[in-house]
Design a protein around this motif. Structure first.
Motif, PDB file in Angstrom:
ATOM      1  N   LEU A  21       0.841  -1.196   0.000  1.00 46.07           N
ATOM      2  CA  LEU A  21       0.000   0.000   0.000  1.00 46.07           C
ATOM      3  C   LEU A  21       0.876   1.245   0.000  1.00 46.07           C
ATOM      4  O   LEU A  21       1.933   1.270   0.624  1.00 46.07           O
ATOM      5  N   ALA A  22       0.410   2.293  -0.682  1.00 45.63           N
ATOM      6  CA  ALA A  22       1.047   3.606  -0.619  1.00 45.63           C
ATOM      7  C   ALA A  22       0.053   4.635  -1.123  1.00 45.63           C
ATOM      8  O   ALA A  22      -0.500   4.480  -2.228  1.00 45.63           O
ATOM      9  N   GLY A  23      -0.215   5.663  -0.313  1.00 47.24           N
ATOM     10  CA  GLY A  23      -1.205   6.654  -0.704  1.00 47.24           C
ATOM     11  C   GLY A  23      -2.547   5.986  -0.939  1.00 47.24           C
ATOM     12  O   GLY A  23      -2.986   5.162  -0.133  1.00 47.24           O
ATOM     13  N   PRO A  24      -3.213   6.283  -2.065  1.00 45.32           N
ATOM     14  CA  PRO A  24      -4.513   5.665  -2.341  1.00 45.32           C
ATOM     15  C   PRO A  24      -4.414   4.331  -3.069  1.00 45.32           C
ATOM     16  O   PRO A  24      -5.440   3.756  -3.431  1.00 45.32           O
ATOM     17  N   TYR A  25      -3.195   3.820  -3.286  1.00 43.72           N
ATOM     18  CA  TYR A  25      -3.007   2.679  -4.172  1.00 43.72           C
ATOM     19  C   TYR A  25      -2.635   1.390  -3.437  1.00 43.72           C
ATOM     20  O   TYR A  25      -1.986   1.409  -2.393  1.00 43.72           O
ATOM     21  N   THR A  26      -3.053   0.278  -4.049  1.00 41.82           N
ATOM     22  CA  THR A  26      -2.542  -1.054  -3.731  1.00 41.82           C
ATOM     23  C   THR A  26      -1.760  -1.528  -4.943  1.00 41.82           C
ATOM     24  O   THR A  26      -2.152  -1.267  -6.089  1.00 41.82           O
ATOM     25  N   GLY A  27      -0.655  -2.222  -4.703  1.00 40.11           N
ATOM     26  CA  GLY A  27       0.127  -2.762  -5.800  1.00 40.11           C
ATOM     27  C   GLY A  27       0.711  -4.106  -5.428  1.00 40.11           C
ATOM     28  O   GLY A  27       0.805  -4.457  -4.245  1.00 40.11           O
ATOM     29  N   VAL A  28       1.092  -4.875  -6.446  1.00 46.50           N
ATOM     30  CA  VAL A  28       1.753  -6.164  -6.244  1.00 46.50           C
ATOM     31  C   VAL A  28       3.063  -6.126  -7.018  1.00 46.50           C
ATOM     32  O   VAL A  28       3.060  -5.908  -8.237  1.00 46.50           O
TER      33      VAL A  28
END
Length: 208
Positions: free
Chosen positions: A154-161
């Motif tokens: 997670l970072a800011g408004p985002y989820t990432g893989v």
């Protein structure tokens, strides 16, 4: 909305925020599908959309500010499910930022439906939106030199893989065995802009 020329056959369209960028991206795709717009590439980012391979970029640059772009349409199509073990090293920190216990992070995150807003950083990496604003978290003060492949972050408004091991400063909450980028697959990227995603709990976390 502001359209800037990029070379002879491209425009970079700047928007106020991510929601406007996603809405314009959807409208551009719709117009291209109907034949109303002839463009080779449509590439969304956080607050911009790049159009490359335009036949008449100057004309489109004049027309774009007059377009009526509807809000992002309801989500359609199948939902891609990604199994996740909520076992990340930053799970307790995220729980503290959210004001919940550790198992609740998995429940909140897996209950949301995400949408790939845009891709970048590394082949196969998608920036997913879907969590409520109150769950935004800052990047780590000190980035890690290596983040393992398959880390859910997670970072800011985002989820990432993370599709491969790389440096990174996002908060790591879990891991997945899903392959985000595979040269032998068509398409190679598992995620692309507009794809709907849910994260399924593969192994519930235990409270510390």
């Amino acid at each position: 909305m502001r359209a800037l020329p990029v070379g002879e056959h491209a425009l970079l369209v700047e928007l106020a925020d991510g929601a406007e960028a996603q809405a314009l991206h959807a409208e551009l795709l719709r117009r291209r599908a109907t034949g109303a717009l002839r463009v080779r590439e449509i590439v969304p980012a956080a607050r911009t959309v790049l159009l490359d391979g335009l036949e008449e970029p100057a004309r489109l640059r004049e027309e774009l500010p007059r377009w009526e772009v509807p809000p992002l349409p309801p989500r359609e199509g199948a939902v891609l499910e990604i199994p996740v073990r909520y076992d990340g090293p930053d799970l307790a920190d995220v729980a503290a930022l959210w004001g919940v216990d550790v198992p609740e992070v998995a429940r909140i995150h897996s209950a949301a439906e995400f949408r790939v807003a845009f891709c970048g950083f590394a082949p196969g990496f998608g920036y997913l939106t879907g969590l409520a604003e109150r769950y935004e978290v800052p990047r780590r003060a000190t980035p890690r030199t290596t983040v393992p492949r398959g880390s859910v972050a997670l970072a800011g408004p985002y989820t990432g893989v993370y599709p491969r091991a790389s440096p990174g400063g996002w908060q790591l909450i879990g891991s997945t065995e899903a392959v985000l980028w595979d040269h032998a697959r068509v398409p190679a990227a598992l995620l692309s802009p507009g794809v709907r995603v849910r994260f399924a709990v593969a192994d519930a976390p235990e409270a510390p």
